[in-house]
Structures are given as structure tokens and as C-alpha cells.
Enzyme design. Sequence first.
Site, PDB file in Angstrom:
ATOM      1  N   LYS A   1       0.828  -1.202   0.000  1.00  0.00           N
ATOM      2  CA  LYS A   1       0.000   0.000   0.000  1.00  0.00           C
ATOM      3  C   LYS A   1       0.872   1.266   0.000  1.00  0.00           C
ATOM      4  CE  LYS A   1      -3.791  -2.277  -0.357  1.00  0.00           C
ATOM      5  NZ  LYS A   1      -4.147  -3.331   0.505  1.00  0.00           N
TER       6      LYS A   1
HETATM    7  C1  LIG Z   1      -5.374  -4.361   0.748  1.00  0.00           C
HETATM    8  C2  LIG Z   1      -6.835  -4.153   0.676  1.00  0.00           C
HETATM    9  C3  LIG Z   1      -7.675  -4.469   1.751  1.00  0.00           C
HETATM   10  C4  LIG Z   1      -7.199  -5.224   2.947  1.00  0.00           C
HETATM   11  O1  LIG Z   1      -6.231  -4.576   3.649  1.00  0.00           O
HETATM   12  P1  LIG Z   1      -5.529  -5.352   4.891  1.00  0.00           P
HETATM   13  O2  LIG Z   1      -4.834  -4.246   5.606  1.00  0.00           O
HETATM   14  O3  LIG Z   1      -4.594  -6.348   4.290  1.00  0.00           O
HETATM   15  O4  LIG Z   1      -6.611  -5.971   5.676  1.00  0.00           O
HETATM   16  C5  LIG Z   1      -9.007  -4.131   1.680  1.00  0.00           C
HETATM   17  N1  LIG Z   1      -9.508  -3.536   0.588  1.00  0.00           N
HETATM   18  C6  LIG Z   1      -8.753  -3.246  -0.475  1.00  0.00           C
HETATM   19  C7  LIG Z   1      -9.374  -2.558  -1.641  1.00  0.00           C
HETATM   20  C8  LIG Z   1      -7.392  -3.571  -0.479  1.00  0.00           C
HETATM   21  O5  LIG Z   1      -6.637  -3.319  -1.562  1.00  0.00           O
END
Ligand SMILES: *Cc1c(COP(=O)(O)O)cnc(C)c1O
Length: 374
Positions: free
Chosen positions: A182
Site C-alpha cells: 500500500k
Molecule cells: C489491501 C486491501 C484491503 C485489505 O487490507 P488489509 O490491511 O490487508 O486488511 C481491503 N480492501 C482493499 C481494496 C485492499 O486493496
Amino acid sequence: MKKIEFFKHSIDDKDIERVNTVLRSIFLTTGKEVEEFEQKFSNYVGIEYTVGLTSCTAALHLSLIALGIGQGDEVITTPMSFCATANAIIQAGAKPVFVDVEEETGNLNGELIESSITNKTKAIMPVHLYGQMCDMALIARIAKKYNLKIIEDAAHAIEASRDSIKVGHLSDTVCFSFYPTKNITSGEGGAVCIDKEKLAKHLKMLRVHGIDSEASDRYTKRYRHWDMPIFGWKYNMDNIQAALLIGQLGRIEELWQNRDTLWKIYEEALSHLKGISLLKTLPNVKHARHLFTVLTPAGKRDSLLFTIQDRHVGVAVNYRPIHLLKYYRKTFGYKKGDFPVAEEIGKRTLSLPLYPSLKEKEARYVVQILKEVL
Ligand SMILES: *Cc1c(COP(=O)(O)O)cnc(C)c1O
């Protein structure tokens, strides 16, 4: 040329030093660093309260719980997302109801929401796909008309705004991810932002078993017996994760700027390439530039993907639609043809490397490989 990774994080020596300081201290779990991060994150997104958590999935799950959504309820969401979005709805005991997406952006199609609302519908969970915000003004109007809650999945979109409205500003809660790929990361991590003090306090209890004190209270203050007035989960962010995030948050605009420059290189080189089409960045949008995706010719995506990988360029698929994943087909009876626009994107989409340390010449090399492979 050596391998071009699909993703590299942007953690620097100062971030590592900040983590070292925590590791050399006595207190590792939720404390001073988490508070500092929460305050700085709130300042950045412009929402009064931030609650640091272990993931975005936890943020989505606790949002639903805190807003009283569960067994027997329906939540409208998009099939074009990571499965975490819909999984959180199931974790809360509710049923995910998918609505198809817009062809131009891949985002939840606001025009299709009303026809999926039933007397069980309690909330809408939009996802700002790849970093571009959904039409939150429209979604908020619908939510108001039918008395629904809005929980935003802004895992891709910390930096985003649309028509000067930032993420989280028209919803009940907004959820963020600090997963390794992210825009900023703590390894695993997440947060939820809210503008109501009562809800923030409730969420802070829900993140530690529903008990009425945190470990830092017991550490910094005189011992007092704690109670557990409500049932909760174990989702609290710790000081190590927060320490890793504080510096990245300070550089977030600079990191965005670097991705934006690379994005424009890709866009210019690929927008007229035969066989490739791109989703649109709409006017008056600040796109968070999370994932750069191309739509490949129908039926060719997987062979392109493997050939590009063989040329040592990291690529990925974001996403094959959630409703066609085995569990969702089995459990809810979803099938091919249910959400044709999401399915079309799911068959054709291919994500290219995009991160601040990717060099411009590497981005041009990725373009060249894509052209050759096509
Ligand atoms: C990465 C992601 C999540 C989940 O995030 P985590 O921190 O791994 O739980 C949820 N929604 C979207 C759109 C994502 O890309």
C-alpha cells in the site's frame, strides 16, 4: 536489465531508527507512538479521530460492528476489489450484495445502487479502486434517502479527493490499509477514521476485547481493575507499526508526487497503444495513484502476464471479481454474467510496477517490454 520488481516499499533509515527506539524502550504495544500516529493521520485526512488497527480488514469489520450491522442485514459493495472488502461484511454476520461497476473507472456504479436496495439493506461499502474516488456525493445522497450507513474502503486512496471532497468526508467511517504494497506501510496495519467522539471511543474498546482500559493506562497510571462491558476483538495497532508509519506519513505527498510522475509516463506511452486501453482519471479528481493498470486485449491477459514475468518484470492482477471466487459462488450462488462490467475488467486487467523508487527509465523499459510482448 535486472529484474524490475512489482513493488518496493519506501521505508528509509530514519523510519528504521524510529522503530529501533521503540524496540529499545520498555513498551511495545499500543501507546505513545500509536497516539502520535493517530493524531498525525487525523491531521492529514482531516477527520477528527483515528483508531490504529492491525489491518484494513479489521477496520471494515469493526466499522460494521460499531454501526450495529450484522446478522440478517445486507451491505451493498463492489465485486471489483480485494476479497477483504466483502469478507469483512461476512465476518460481521451480514450479507454482501454486489452492484456492478462503471466501465470508465471500475468504481461502484452509483446509478445501479438503488435497484439493489431491499428492506434488509443497512449500509453501502464503496471502494476507491486503484486510488480514484467513487462518486461519494451521489452515494451520500442515496444513503440519506434510504437511511443507510456508509463505510468507505480507502485502502488504495489515502491521498485522494474528488471535487474537493476528501476520502471519508461524506461517510460514517473510512478504512485504510498499511499492508506492504500500500501507499504507506507498517508491514501489516490499518486504521479507521471517524468524526464522532462516541464512535471513536467505542471503536477503541472494540479493538481490545471490549475492555474499558488499554495496556498503556495500566502501564502509565496506578493499577485499577478493568471490566469488559462489551464483546470485542484483538485488532490494536502496536508502537512498532506506528513508529514505522510516522515518518512515511510525513513524506506522503512527496511519495505521491513520485508515483504521479511515473503514472504520467505510463499514461502518455500507453494511451494510444493498439490493443491496450486505460481506465479514465476523471476531471477534478486527485487520484491517489495506487495501482497503474492496463486493459489488455480480451482473452490475452494471462498469456501476456506470463510472458512479461518471463522477461523479469513484476506484474499482477487486481482483481478477478469477488463474486466469481469459489466460496462466493458456492455460498451465495453468484455466477458468470451477474456483473458483466466487473467481469470484463477482471478478465483484461494487468497491473504494472508503480512505486516511488521505480526509476523513469525502468518505467520506460516496462512500456517497451509490454509493446514487444503485445
Ligand atoms: C489491501 C486491501 C484491503 C485489505 O487490507 P488489509 O490491511 O490487508 O486488511 C481491503 N480492501 C482493499 C481494496 C485492499 O486493496
